[in-house]
Write a protein that holds these residues in place. Structure first.
Motif, PDB file in Angstrom:
ATOM      1  N   ALA A  73       0.865   1.168   7.642  1.00 31.02           N
ATOM      2  CA  ALA A  73       1.470  -0.059   8.161  1.00 31.02           C
ATOM      3  C   ALA A  73       1.510  -1.126   7.068  1.00 31.02           C
ATOM      4  N   PHE A  74       0.444  -1.216   6.307  1.00 33.44           N
ATOM      5  CA  PHE A  74       0.428  -2.155   5.184  1.00 33.44           C
ATOM      6  C   PHE A  74       1.394  -1.695   4.097  1.00 33.44           C
ATOM      7  N   GLU A  75       1.537  -0.378   3.967  1.00 38.46           N
ATOM      8  CA  GLU A  75       2.470   0.171   2.987  1.00 38.46           C
ATOM      9  C   GLU A  75       3.903  -0.214   3.325  1.00 38.46           C
ATOM     10  N   VAL A  76       4.222  -0.280   4.617  1.00 36.07           N
ATOM     11  CA  VAL A  76       5.554  -0.723   5.043  1.00 36.07           C
ATOM     12  C   VAL A  76       5.814  -2.147   4.564  1.00 36.07           C
ATOM     13  N   CYS A 102       2.226  -5.942  14.796  1.00 34.29           N
ATOM     14  CA  CYS A 102       2.344  -7.407  14.762  1.00 34.29           C
ATOM     15  C   CYS A 102       2.402  -7.912  13.321  1.00 34.29           C
ATOM     16  N   SER A 103       1.587  -7.327  12.449  1.00 29.93           N
ATOM     17  CA  SER A 103       1.578  -7.737  11.038  1.00 29.93           C
ATOM     18  C   SER A 103       2.899  -7.372  10.363  1.00 29.93           C
ATOM     19  N   VAL A 104       3.403  -6.181  10.656  1.00 31.20           N
ATOM     20  CA  VAL A 104       4.653  -5.735  10.044  1.00 31.20           C
ATOM     21  C   VAL A 104       5.816  -6.596  10.524  1.00 31.20           C
ATOM     22  N   VAL A 105       5.882  -6.842  11.837  1.00 31.45           N
ATOM     23  CA  VAL A 105       6.967  -7.655  12.401  1.00 31.45           C
ATOM     24  C   VAL A 105       6.920  -9.075  11.846  1.00 31.45           C
ATOM     25  N   THR A 106       5.730  -9.635  11.743  1.00 35.27           N
ATOM     26  CA  THR A 106       5.583 -10.986  11.179  1.00 35.27           C
ATOM     27  C   THR A 106       6.131 -11.047   9.764  1.00 35.27           C
ATOM     28  N   GLN A 107       5.846 -10.008   8.970  1.00 32.10           N
ATOM     29  CA  GLN A 107       6.340  -9.955   7.592  1.00 32.10           C
ATOM     30  C   GLN A 107       7.856  -9.806   7.563  1.00 32.10           C
ATOM     31  N   VAL A 159      14.910   2.019  12.492  1.00 33.26           N
ATOM     32  CA  VAL A 159      13.582   2.152  13.093  1.00 33.26           C
ATOM     33  C   VAL A 159      12.618   2.639  12.007  1.00 33.26           C
ATOM     34  N   ILE A 160      11.523   1.906  11.839  1.00 32.06           N
ATOM     35  CA  ILE A 160      10.501   2.255  10.850  1.00 32.06           C
ATOM     36  C   ILE A 160       9.228   2.633  11.594  1.00 32.06           C
ATOM     37  N   VAL A 161       8.663   3.780  11.240  1.00 35.50           N
ATOM     38  CA  VAL A 161       7.461   4.292  11.922  1.00 35.50           C
ATOM     39  C   VAL A 161       6.331   4.450  10.908  1.00 35.50           C
ATOM     40  N   SER A 162       5.139   4.014  11.272  1.00 41.62           N
ATOM     41  CA  SER A 162       3.991   4.214  10.380  1.00 41.62           C
ATOM     42  C   SER A 162       2.714   4.425  11.187  1.00 41.62           C
ATOM     43  N   ASP A 163       1.835   5.296  10.684  1.00 43.17           N
ATOM     44  CA  ASP A 163       0.526   5.553  11.300  1.00 43.17           C
ATOM     45  C   ASP A 163       0.647   5.930  12.775  1.00 43.17           C
ATOM     46  N   ALA A 164       1.737   6.563  13.159  1.00 38.84           N
ATOM     47  CA  ALA A 164       1.950   6.901  14.573  1.00 38.84           C
ATOM     48  C   ALA A 164       2.221   8.390  14.771  1.00 38.84           C
ATOM     49  N   VAL A 165       3.202   8.952  14.044  1.00 40.58           N
ATOM     50  CA  VAL A 165       3.530  10.371  14.226  1.00 40.58           C
ATOM     51  C   VAL A 165       2.414  11.281  13.724  1.00 40.58           C
ATOM     52  N   ASP A 166       1.520  10.752  12.882  1.00 42.55           N
ATOM     53  CA  ASP A 166       0.397  11.555  12.386  1.00 42.55           C
ATOM     54  C   ASP A 166      -0.539  11.974  13.510  1.00 42.55           C
ATOM     55  N   TYR A 167      -0.507  11.249  14.610  1.00 41.13           N
ATOM     56  CA  TYR A 167      -1.417  11.531  15.713  1.00 41.13           C
ATOM     57  C   TYR A 167      -0.765  12.364  16.821  1.00 41.13           C
ATOM     58  N   GLN A 249       4.916   2.588  -6.253  1.00 46.59           N
ATOM     59  CA  GLN A 249       4.511   3.957  -5.951  1.00 46.59           C
ATOM     60  C   GLN A 249       3.910   3.982  -4.544  1.00 46.59           C
ATOM     61  N   PRO A 250       4.604   4.562  -3.590  1.00 46.84           N
ATOM     62  CA  PRO A 250       4.108   4.579  -2.214  1.00 46.84           C
ATOM     63  C   PRO A 250       2.775   5.310  -2.088  1.00 46.84           C
ATOM     64  N   ALA A 251       1.882   4.738  -1.305  1.00 49.20           N
ATOM     65  CA  ALA A 251       0.595   5.394  -1.033  1.00 49.20           C
ATOM     66  C   ALA A 251       0.710   6.332   0.159  1.00 49.20           C
ATOM     67  N   CYS A 252       1.897   6.359   0.780  1.00 47.07           N
ATOM     68  CA  CYS A 252       2.161   7.239   1.919  1.00 47.07           C
ATOM     69  C   CYS A 252       3.436   8.035   1.648  1.00 47.07           C
TER      70      CYS A 252
END
Length: 261
Positions: A73-76, A102-107, A159-167, A249-252
């Motif tokens: 999410a921070f990587e996004v 919330c953090s991503v949307v705020t950014q 649509v951007i997805v992070s830390d979600a499909v991994d689960y 360099q993406p960390a994800c």
């Protein structure tokens, strides 16, 4: 630690051989004010390094790296300028799906000519004031992504997805990713962790109820092919070019998919 080392002269002074040795030692000790000053200067230098060090890393990023984990999410948030280069006008109406939305949307909302919404897959028990405000306004919604999303078809350009499909298990991936495609027009961008990568928050396990399934890029590519999910090669190429230009360099892992699969 150096003050506690035994000094031969101090031993003599303790034995009474040199009556003034003890007083001369105490006079040579650094002033407490000097110690405090050094601590303050060190703290200032640390803050300057965190904000303006190599690559312009922020404090939050340094904390994540020190903890040995990665938040996609921070990587996004780091990748927003790169995504704007890759998707252009499609970045005007964006939905983010995943924890810390919330953090991503705020950014995203700080970006010029950008509308943003978010879906938080889990309960917001510890939400801050800003996040509660976004939920109250309907900008962020709490919704289980294993079920149909509360939006009409083609509601968002990207649509951007992070830390979600991994689960998600393949059973639920087969439902969720097509649903993400349904509500988007330009495509889907998936930020996923690398195999063996540690998550930034250990508490995530109790929050999500299961450990992350960090899959390899070959697993994801095979999954996309088997489910007729087409890679957006043009966007992927633009993303790579912008990343190289900005030394990013993406960390994800980052995957770009078309909506019309």
């Amino acid at each position: 630690m150096s003050r506690r080392l035994v000094n031969p002269a101090r031993r003599i002074a303790d034995g009474g051989g040199l009556p003034f040795a003890g007083s001369s030692q105490s006079k040579s000790r650094p002033s407490p004010l000097l110690s405090i000053g050094l601590v303050v200067v060190g703290a200032i230098l640390l803050v300057i390094y965190c904000y303006g060090g190599p690559g312009g890393l922020s404090i939050k990023e340094n904390v994540i790296k020190v903890e040995g984990g990665v938040s996609c999410a921070f990587e996004v948030q780091r990748a927003i300028p790169i995504l704007k280069k890759a998707y252009g006008d499609s970045m005007h109406k964006v939905m983010h799906v995943g924890p810390d939305t919330c953090s991503v949307v705020t950014q995203l909302l700080k970006e010029e000519d950008t509308e943003a919404w978010g879906v938080e897959p889990y309960e917001l028990d510890d939400a801050d004031t800003n996040c509660k405000s976004l939920v109250r306004k309907g900008i962020v919604r709490v919704a289980d992504i294993k079920f149909p999303l509360p939006y009409r078809a083609k509601s968002f350009s990207l649509v951007i997805v992070s830390d979600a499909v991994d689960y998600l298990s393949p059973k639920y991936l087969n439902k969720t990713i097509p649903e993400l495609a349904r509500v988007s027009t330009a495509g889907i961008v998936i930020f996923a962790g690398y195999p063996g990568q540690q998550r930034a928050k250990v508490a995530e396990l109790s929050k999500f109820g299961r450990p992350a399934k960090l899959r390899s890029s070959s697993w994801w590519i095979r999954y996309f092919l088997q489910n007729n999910l087409e890679e957006n090669e043009a966007a992927s190429k633009k993303f790579e070019q912008a990343s190289t230009k900005r030394s990013y360099q993406p960390a994800c892992q980052v995957f770009h998919l078309y909506s019309n699969h």
